[in-house]
Design an enzyme around this catalytic site. Structure first.
Site, PDB file in Angstrom:
ATOM      1  N   GLY A  56       6.737   4.477   9.414  1.00 20.71           N
ATOM      2  CA  GLY A  56       5.747   6.573   9.413  1.00 20.71           C
ATOM      3  C   GLY A  56       6.199   7.184  10.567  1.00 20.71           C
ATOM      4  O   GLY A  56       6.866   6.280  11.171  1.00 20.71           O
TER       5      GLY A  56
ATOM      6  N   GLY B  44       1.489   4.407  13.925  1.00 15.62           N
ATOM      7  CA  GLY B  44       2.178   3.501  14.044  1.00 15.62           C
ATOM      8  C   GLY B  44       1.621   3.076  15.384  1.00 15.62           C
ATOM      9  O   GLY B  44       1.369   1.479  15.642  1.00 15.62           O
TER      10      GLY B  44
ATOM     11  N   LYS C   9       0.498  -0.919  -0.521  1.00 16.71           N
ATOM     12  CA  LYS C   9      -0.068  -0.153   0.059  1.00 16.71           C
ATOM     13  C   LYS C   9       0.602   1.260  -0.075  1.00 16.71           C
ATOM     14  O   LYS C   9       1.432   1.967   0.914  1.00 16.71           O
ATOM     15  CB  LYS C   9      -0.612   0.105   1.523  1.00 16.71           C
TER      16      LYS C   9
ATOM     17  N   GLU D 262       9.753  15.546  15.953  1.00 18.33           N
ATOM     18  CA  GLU D 262      10.388  15.452  14.789  1.00 18.33           C
ATOM     19  C   GLU D 262       9.787  16.206  13.679  1.00 18.33           C
ATOM     20  O   GLU D 262       8.727  16.117  13.553  1.00 18.33           O
ATOM     21  CB  GLU D 262      10.413  14.157  14.241  1.00 18.33           C
TER      22      GLU D 262
ATOM     23  N   CYS E 168      13.552   9.839   8.334  1.00 20.29           N
ATOM     24  CA  CYS E 168      13.723   9.903   9.716  1.00 20.29           C
ATOM     25  C   CYS E 168      15.099   9.262  10.802  1.00 20.29           C
ATOM     26  O   CYS E 168      14.615   9.230  11.721  1.00 20.29           O
ATOM     27  CB  CYS E 168      12.845   7.870  10.477  1.00 20.29           C
TER      28      CYS E 168
ATOM     29  N   GLU F 286       8.788   1.254  11.888  1.00 23.99           N
ATOM     30  CA  GLU F 286       9.906   1.596  12.075  1.00 23.99           C
ATOM     31  C   GLU F 286       9.140   3.360  11.820  1.00 23.99           C
ATOM     32  O   GLU F 286       8.900   3.562  11.147  1.00 23.99           O
ATOM     33  CB  GLU F 286      11.056   0.829  10.268  1.00 23.99           C
TER      34      GLU F 286
END
Length: 498
Positions: free
Chosen positions: A243, A248, A191, A398, A299, A265
């Site tokens: 993501g 997550g 996806k 972030e 990331c 992750e």
């Protein structure tokens, strides 16, 4: 200056069936007329659209993957037979690397020098897991310590996998899930992110060219509703996701309802600690690397740079000069070091964090917005904040852009404490010439990966994070193990097959 961005280039570079979904080994019509528009981050104009998979399309894709796993040939092939198919897949991917690179730049603004290098690694990743499939011990015989006889420890595929892929490095992050899942014998529903679905079509074409059995790989681009339908689908045995930590967490909660397996992750706020033994000029390339290439949208970006307090001014000056020399421009120009942020909302997010940093009292040394010479597009200058503290939002959250927050420290113990004072623990680096000291300090940092003087990664090694940076590991043999269930078979004597 306004850059003119080409549309889909030619037959080599564009998807063959852009109005279809790849399900069950065929390019089929979607269930509805809904479309996902792709907006150029350079021109801010629509450049293409693809079908948006509806929940009914997700059901078809999962059913195809389920059939391929439950009754199809893929999990029943020998590891060597799967390896041969994976090598054919790798060869097809390598042949289309230029197309994948082109589409990544087109839809996300990654500069060609960076996108082409990463896209070449996509086929290499499939080849690596083909090699691993041939050498991996899928069954191990052990003598029992109690009761006599033997136990066969069989490592079997986890089942049908949903690979949920982000927009920042879409094709590569798809392959780091797809390659080990296929090597293990799983079937997969990929996806892609709704903003960057185009290169996933090339993935489907390569699976078709390699002769992967029908339903082994299925590709459905989807928005929020259908994506949620996929992760909650009872036919999915495992979700592999890259993501944000927020998404997550949502996926983990959804999978908990049926105890589906997950690999997550997630985000990072990684610290690069510059020790006193390294010259200022020796630290500049590693810090510069955090903002060029994918515009800080990774990331693993070392977005917190920790420097000895007495040398803070020297580092601020050196980094500012280096940032000022970076060429920002048309990502299709091979001379450009930075392209664009991937989308409008990301551009607005980074702008908002610059305002937050100023309001918090950090000093904006350089950058902070779109270059004055560029009139349109989600271009953003390399940005440096100095005199920051670790309690500021720009040091804790972030940002996912070309923004570096520089934090001073007075001792190595304090630097380690600052590095560990984070909700995240994905990556980090030590800038030092002393390997022994660097290793000793690395063991004290609560993060899944540590580099020396940059954010070097080798995804034939395990990659993943501590704390809110994720769960499980991708890459290396550990990446193969992530798609494995372990079965113990007790035997009274040694079977001939083993």
């Amino acid at each position: 200056m306004i850059f003119q961005v080409p549309l889909l280039k030619d037959a080599l570079h564009q998807p063959r069936c852009p109005d279809r979904l790849f399900i069950g080994g065929e390019w089929i019509a979607p269930a509805t007329s809904a479309r996902l528009d792709i907006i150029s981050p350079v021109s801010e104009l629509k450049i293409a659209s693809v079908p948006e998979a509806a929940p009914a399309d997700i059901d078809r894709a999962v059913a195809a993957a389920r059939r391929a796993f439950d009754t199809g040939p893929w999990p029943r092939l020998s590891p060597n037979e799967r390896a041969a198919k994976l090598r054919a897949f790798a060869a097809a991917l390598s042949e289309r690397a230029e197309a994948m690179s082109y589409l990544w730049t087109l839809e996300a603004g990654a500069p060609q020098f960076f996108a082409s290098r990463v896209s070449m690694g996509v086929g290499m990743m499939a080849g690596y897991y083909a090699d691993l499939a041939e050498s991996h011990a899928f069954v191990e015989l052990r003598e029992r310590a109690f009761g006599g006889g033997y136990a066969a420890i069989a490592r079997e595929p986890v089942g049908v996998v949903a690979a949920v892929v982000p927009w920042n490095a879409p094709i590569f992050l798809a392959m780091i899930k797809l390659a080990p899942a296929l090597a293990m014998g799983c079937t997969v529903v990929v996806k892609p992110a709704p903003e960057t679905p185009l290169d996933a079509y090339i993935l489907g074409e390569c699976a078709e060219a390699a002769g992967l059995p029908a339903g082994t790989v299925n590709i459905v681009a989807a928005g929020r509703e259908s994506s949620d339908h996929l992760i909650r689908h009872p036919g999915i045995d495992k979700v592999a996701f890259t993501g944000s930590s927020a998404t997550g967490t949502h996926i983990m909660k959804a999978c908990a309802d049926r105890l589906a397996r997950v690999t997550l992750e997630l985000g990072g706020k990684s610290a690069g600690i510059i020790l006193d033994d390294i010259a200022v000029e020796d630290a500049v390339p590693g810090v510069l690397g955090q903002v060029i290439g994918n515009c800080g949208q990774a990331c693993v970006t070392l977005s917190r740079i920790l420097v000895p307090r007495r040398r803070q001014a020297d580092y601020a000056d050196a980094f500012s000069q280096a940032f000022g020399r970076v060429k920002i421009g048309d990502p299709f120009d091979t001379e450009s070091q930075i392209g664009t942020l991937a989308m409008k909302r990301q551009f607005e997010r980074v702008n908002d964090y610059v305002a937050i940093g100023k309001a918090e009292g950090a000093r904006l040394v350089c950058g902070g917005g779109r270059p004055a010479s560029i009139d349109r597009g989600y271009f953003f200058e390399p940005t440096l904040f100095a005199h920051a503290t670790n309690d500021m939002r720009i040091a804790r959250e972030e940002i996912f852009g070309p923004v570096i927050t520089m934090i001073p420290y007075d001792s190595e113990d304090e630097a380690i404490a600052i590095a560990n004072d984070s909700d995240y623990g994905l990556h980090g680096a030590l800038f030092t010439h002393d390997v022994d000291k660097g290793y000793a300090l690395a063991r004290q940092i609560r993060t899944g990966n540590i580099g020396f003087s940059d954010n070097t990664l080798d995804l034939t090694m395990p990659f993943g994070g501590f704390k809110r940076s994720g769960l499980g590991r991708e890459g290396g043999p550990e990446g193969l193990a992530a798609y494995t269930e372990t079965k113990t078979i007790y035997l009274p004597s040694r079977p001939r097959a083993l």
